[in-house]
Design an enzyme around this catalytic site. Structure first.
Site, PDB file in Angstrom:
ATOM      1  N   GLU A 292       1.209  -1.075  -0.357  1.00  0.00           N
ATOM      2  CA  GLU A 292      -0.137  -0.009  -0.113  1.00  0.00           C
ATOM      3  C   GLU A 292       1.068   1.065  -0.010  1.00  0.00           C
ATOM      4  O   GLU A 292       1.944   0.845   0.532  1.00  0.00           O
ATOM      5  CB  GLU A 292      -0.359   0.097   1.303  1.00  0.00           C
ATOM      6  CG  GLU A 292      -1.895  -1.453   1.233  1.00  0.00           C
ATOM      7  CD  GLU A 292      -2.887  -1.756   2.895  1.00  0.00           C
ATOM      8  OE1 GLU A 292      -2.002  -0.021   3.290  1.00  0.00           O
ATOM      9  OE2 GLU A 292      -2.426  -2.929   3.229  1.00  0.00           O
TER      10      GLU A 292
ATOM     11  N   LYS B   9       1.983   4.562   1.432  1.00  0.00           N
ATOM     12  CA  LYS B   9       2.407   5.466   2.812  1.00  0.00           C
ATOM     13  C   LYS B   9       2.212   6.959   2.498  1.00  0.00           C
ATOM     14  O   LYS B   9       2.506   7.899   1.959  1.00  0.00           O
ATOM     15  CB  LYS B   9       3.888   4.979   3.228  1.00  0.00           C
ATOM     16  CG  LYS B   9       3.924   5.293   4.957  1.00  0.00           C
ATOM     17  CD  LYS B   9       4.717   5.018   5.599  1.00  0.00           C
ATOM     18  CE  LYS B   9       4.983   5.441   7.360  1.00  0.00           C
ATOM     19  NZ  LYS B   9       4.375   6.353   7.380  1.00  0.00           N
TER      20      LYS B   9
ATOM     21  N   ARG C 110      -2.930  10.156  10.974  1.00  0.00           N
ATOM     22  CA  ARG C 110      -3.547   8.698  11.498  1.00  0.00           C
ATOM     23  C   ARG C 110      -5.141   8.989  11.812  1.00  0.00           C
ATOM     24  O   ARG C 110      -5.430   9.861  12.404  1.00  0.00           O
ATOM     25  CB  ARG C 110      -3.174   7.717  12.318  1.00  0.00           C
ATOM     26  CG  ARG C 110      -3.104   6.684  12.456  1.00  0.00           C
ATOM     27  CD  ARG C 110      -3.315   5.548  11.484  1.00  0.00           C
ATOM     28  NE  ARG C 110      -3.642   4.079  11.777  1.00  0.00           N
ATOM     29  CZ  ARG C 110      -3.111   3.376  12.720  1.00  0.00           C
ATOM     30  NH1 ARG C 110      -1.582   3.230  13.051  1.00  0.00           N
ATOM     31  NH2 ARG C 110      -3.262   1.927  12.725  1.00  0.00           N
TER      32      ARG C 110
ATOM     33  N   ARG D 267      -4.796   8.981  16.595  1.00  0.00           N
ATOM     34  CA  ARG D 267      -4.105   7.957  17.060  1.00  0.00           C
ATOM     35  C   ARG D 267      -3.995   8.263  18.025  1.00  0.00           C
ATOM     36  O   ARG D 267      -2.940   6.697  18.460  1.00  0.00           O
ATOM     37  CB  ARG D 267      -2.466   7.920  16.053  1.00  0.00           C
ATOM     38  CG  ARG D 267      -1.879   9.524  16.536  1.00  0.00           C
ATOM     39  CD  ARG D 267       0.310   9.150  15.572  1.00  0.00           C
ATOM     40  NE  ARG D 267       0.337   7.885  16.410  1.00  0.00           N
ATOM     41  CZ  ARG D 267       1.091   7.116  16.016  1.00  0.00           C
ATOM     42  NH1 ARG D 267       1.388   7.402  14.449  1.00  0.00           N
ATOM     43  NH2 ARG D 267       2.157   5.980  16.274  1.00  0.00           N
TER      44      ARG D 267
ATOM     45  N   GLU E 275      -5.597   7.660   6.528  1.00  0.00           N
ATOM     46  CA  GLU E 275      -5.081   8.791   7.007  1.00  0.00           C
ATOM     47  C   GLU E 275      -5.861   9.256   6.282  1.00  0.00           C
ATOM     48  O   GLU E 275      -6.968   8.815   5.866  1.00  0.00           O
ATOM     49  CB  GLU E 275      -3.987   8.657   6.714  1.00  0.00           C
ATOM     50  CG  GLU E 275      -3.057   6.857   6.823  1.00  0.00           C
ATOM     51  CD  GLU E 275      -1.573   7.564   7.544  1.00  0.00           C
ATOM     52  OE1 GLU E 275      -1.157   8.666   7.619  1.00  0.00           O
ATOM     53  OE2 GLU E 275      -0.866   6.591   8.100  1.00  0.00           O
TER      54      GLU E 275
ATOM     55  N   PHE F 176      -7.094   2.351   5.157  1.00  0.00           N
ATOM     56  CA  PHE F 176      -6.722   1.228   4.651  1.00  0.00           C
ATOM     57  C   PHE F 176      -7.031  -0.377   5.103  1.00  0.00           C
ATOM     58  O   PHE F 176      -6.534  -1.239   5.224  1.00  0.00           O
ATOM     59  CB  PHE F 176      -5.008   0.944   4.743  1.00  0.00           C
ATOM     60  CG  PHE F 176      -5.174   2.007   6.419  1.00  0.00           C
ATOM     61  CD1 PHE F 176      -4.359   0.966   7.668  1.00  0.00           C
ATOM     62  CD2 PHE F 176      -4.105   3.295   6.053  1.00  0.00           C
ATOM     63  CE1 PHE F 176      -4.308   1.422   8.367  1.00  0.00           C
ATOM     64  CE2 PHE F 176      -3.560   3.723   7.106  1.00  0.00           C
ATOM     65  CZ  PHE F 176      -3.694   2.829   8.956  1.00  0.00           C
TER      66      PHE F 176
ATOM     67  N   ARG G 271       3.827  -4.805  18.000  1.00  0.00           N
ATOM     68  CA  ARG G 271       4.588  -6.351  18.171  1.00  0.00           C
ATOM     69  C   ARG G 271       4.486  -7.107  17.370  1.00  0.00           C
ATOM     70  O   ARG G 271       3.560  -6.757  16.263  1.00  0.00           O
ATOM     71  CB  ARG G 271       2.852  -7.121  19.522  1.00  0.00           C
ATOM     72  CG  ARG G 271       3.181  -6.457  20.759  1.00  0.00           C
ATOM     73  CD  ARG G 271       2.533  -7.481  21.997  1.00  0.00           C
ATOM     74  NE  ARG G 271       1.478  -7.348  21.675  1.00  0.00           N
ATOM     75  CZ  ARG G 271       0.310  -6.287  21.733  1.00  0.00           C
ATOM     76  NH1 ARG G 271       1.080  -5.038  22.740  1.00  0.00           N
ATOM     77  NH2 ARG G 271      -0.931  -5.934  21.386  1.00  0.00           N
TER      78      ARG G 271
ATOM     79  N   LYS H 280       7.157  -0.626   7.372  1.00  0.00           N
ATOM     80  CA  LYS H 280       6.795  -0.004   6.467  1.00  0.00           C
ATOM     81  C   LYS H 280       8.212   0.577   5.583  1.00  0.00           C
ATOM     82  O   LYS H 280       9.363   0.279   6.570  1.00  0.00           O
ATOM     83  CB  LYS H 280       6.908   1.435   6.668  1.00  0.00           C
ATOM     84  CG  LYS H 280       7.569   1.509   8.550  1.00  0.00           C
ATOM     85  CD  LYS H 280       7.540   2.900   9.526  1.00  0.00           C
ATOM     86  CE  LYS H 280       7.709   3.253  10.589  1.00  0.00           C
ATOM     87  NZ  LYS H 280       7.650   3.982  11.623  1.00  0.00           N
TER      88      LYS H 280
END
Length: 503
Positions: free
Chosen positions: A210, A212, A217, A232, A261, A296, A367, A373
């Site tokens: 995808e 970035k 966010r 976020r 986003e 997304f 995690r 990214k």
């Protein structure tokens, strides 16, 4: 419970670098807390206030001139009530009223308690009590699996609420948490990836590639006609982004939770600078600069929770409910197609790409490496520790930045380098005006800051160096942008930087 007991535990945690010891100290404290005190203690150990921002800062606190108490008498409940009262203060005369309340509180506090309160009120709890450590302490204190605590925390959005449930009802109470439309959940985060080929190989081709975007966010919830938009950090910004609310109301569904986003575009359709998008998040009303959402992930659709579904299913739900608002992606591409997509994303003005496992569920935090990214150069989110006064054309401006990485054990940030590269005239002016608000101390050449500001730094690599405490130094570091959307606790760790060393 006395406030001094919390302060003592905080001091013990700061004094040890052992994660296990920190967890043990906090777990023992949480077991001793009364049921009505537990939420406050968990929040404070995590460096948070249950009341959120209450209008106090370093300038207000450092002007207080009262003698400290010699004997600890303040209780958790009394201090929490003070915070509730402070949070409610507003309007004419509010500054004087806050000073009055703080003077009363600080008069009753010992010097150690006062130090703790100042750090808590200003977001400076550098005791190693990162949320992850406190979450493990909750699991240890009430003998529940850490996985159950983490999931409940993700769904509740608040660790104090999770801790109360763990204490009162154990695993069963934690498992009772469900995604609730209108209540934000902790977001899933991406880890830095090494290369495109390595990321694709790790997922054995079962990946979503995808764009970035250089946006902010957002998490959007809708229940009927009611829409919420969260950042976020789970802050509600619905009132300042009506264009996003209107777009979500037009979707063909009854209830939905979307992750994505938002960014502002210029007339040619290219993304505007990140700071322009973030300026809308600090507003209390709509402004002329319009935001565009790009989603997304779909976490809920028409009564069905999708958190545990693999990304391929969540992506299918997303393209069904919001086809015009989906971030472009390639599903299970070969290496050549993915590389071509990467080049196209960069040419369009985006930061890079995201590589995501199509088989992975949605899990809060960073995690594992289910999301990675990939950028054309290494970038790190670091903490600004100070700035040196410039010379030549930069005379009179705070210029050369001192950069620190986060200590994963919760200690003070670890310095890893300096840079003045990438600083535009506008950034120099902003730094010189803004940095004194975060000043810890200064000498003739440098202003040293409390670790409150996060800056994104691009670099060509990392090398070993005895010059800095972490034993590493950044190569050709330059400023990309400041990250007002990130807290210091989200900065990259010294371990992440050391992992970039050659070999």
């Amino acid at each position: 419970m006395l406030l001094s007991e919390v302060v003592e535990a905080s001091g013990s945690a700061r004094a040890t670098s052992s994660r296990k010891n920190k967890i043990g100290v906090f777990a023992e404290l949480l077991r001793r807390a009364a049921p009505a005190e537990l939420a406050q203690v968990v929040a404070w150990l995590s460096g948070e206030l249950p009341q959120g921002r209450i209008g106090t800062g370093w300038r207000t606190l450092t002007t207080l001139e009262v003698d400290a108490a010699t004997v600890p008498t303040l209780t958790v409940t009394v201090v929490d009530k003070f915070f509730e009262t402070l949070a409610a203060v507003g309007g004419s005369g509010s500054t004087a009223r806050r000073q009055e309340l703080l003077s009363e509180l600080f008069t009753a506090a010992t010097s150690d308690e006062r130090d703790f309160l100042v750090r808590l009120l200003t977001g400076e709890m550098r005791q190693g009590a990162l949320t992850a450590i406190v979450a493990e302490a909750v699991a240890a204190a009430f003998e529940v699996p850490i996985a159950a605590v983490r999931r409940a925390h993700m769904l509740s959005g608040r660790l104090p609420v999770t801790a109360v449930a763990a204490r009162s009802g154990g695993v069963e109470a934690l498992q009772a948490f469900r995604l609730e439309v209108g209540r934000p959940i902790q977001p899933m985060l991406a880890s830095p990836g090494a290369t495109l080929d390595e990321a694709l190989a790790e997922f054995d081709g079962a990946a979503s590639v995808e764009v970035k975007m250089d946006g902010a966010r957002i998490q959007v919830h809708r229940d009927g006609e009611q829409v919420w938009v969260f950042t976020r950090t789970l802050r509600d910004i619905t009132a300042s982004v009506p264009e996003l609310v209107d777009l979500v109301r037009e979707l063909d569904c009854t209830s939905v939770v979307l992750d994505g986003e938002t960014l502002a575009l210029n007339d040619s359709g290219r993304p505007r600078p990140f700071q322009e998008t973030m300026s809308r998040f600090g507003a209390t009303t709509a402004q002329e600069l319009l935001l565009h959402p790009y989603f997304f992930d779909c976490l809920h659709l028409d009564g069905v929770d999708l958190l545990d579904a693999p990304l391929r299913d969540r992506r299918a739900a997303l393209t069904t409910v919001a086809p015009a608002l989906v971030i472009p992606a390639l599903l299970a591409p070969d290496a050549e197609a993915a590389a071509e997509y990467f080049d196209g994303a960069l040419a369009a003005g985006h930061e890079g790409i995201m590589i995501k496992s199509l088989d992975a569920p949605y899990a809060a935090g960073r995690r594992g490496k289910s999301w990675q990214k990939i950028k054309p150069t290494h970038t790190l989110d670091l903490i600004v520790l100070g700035a040196e006064w410039g010379y030549g054309r930069r005379t009179g401006y705070l210029s050369n930045l001192h950069l620190g990485a986060r200590d994963p054990e919760g200690g003070d940030p670890i310095m890893v380098g300096k840079t003045f590269k990438g600083l535009t005239d506008a950034l120099l002016q902003w730094q010189t005006a803004e940095f004194p608000r975060h000043e810890r101390t200064r000498d003739t050449g440098t202003v040293y800051l409390y670790p409150e500001l996060v800056v994104e730094i691009a670099l060509d690599g990392v090398q070993t160096s005895p010059r800095y405490p972490g034993g590493v130094a950044l190569r050709f570091a330059r400023v990309v942008r400041y990250r007002p959307d990130k807290e210091p606790a989200e900065a990259d760790t010294i371990d992440t930087i050391r992992a970039l060393l050659p070999g």
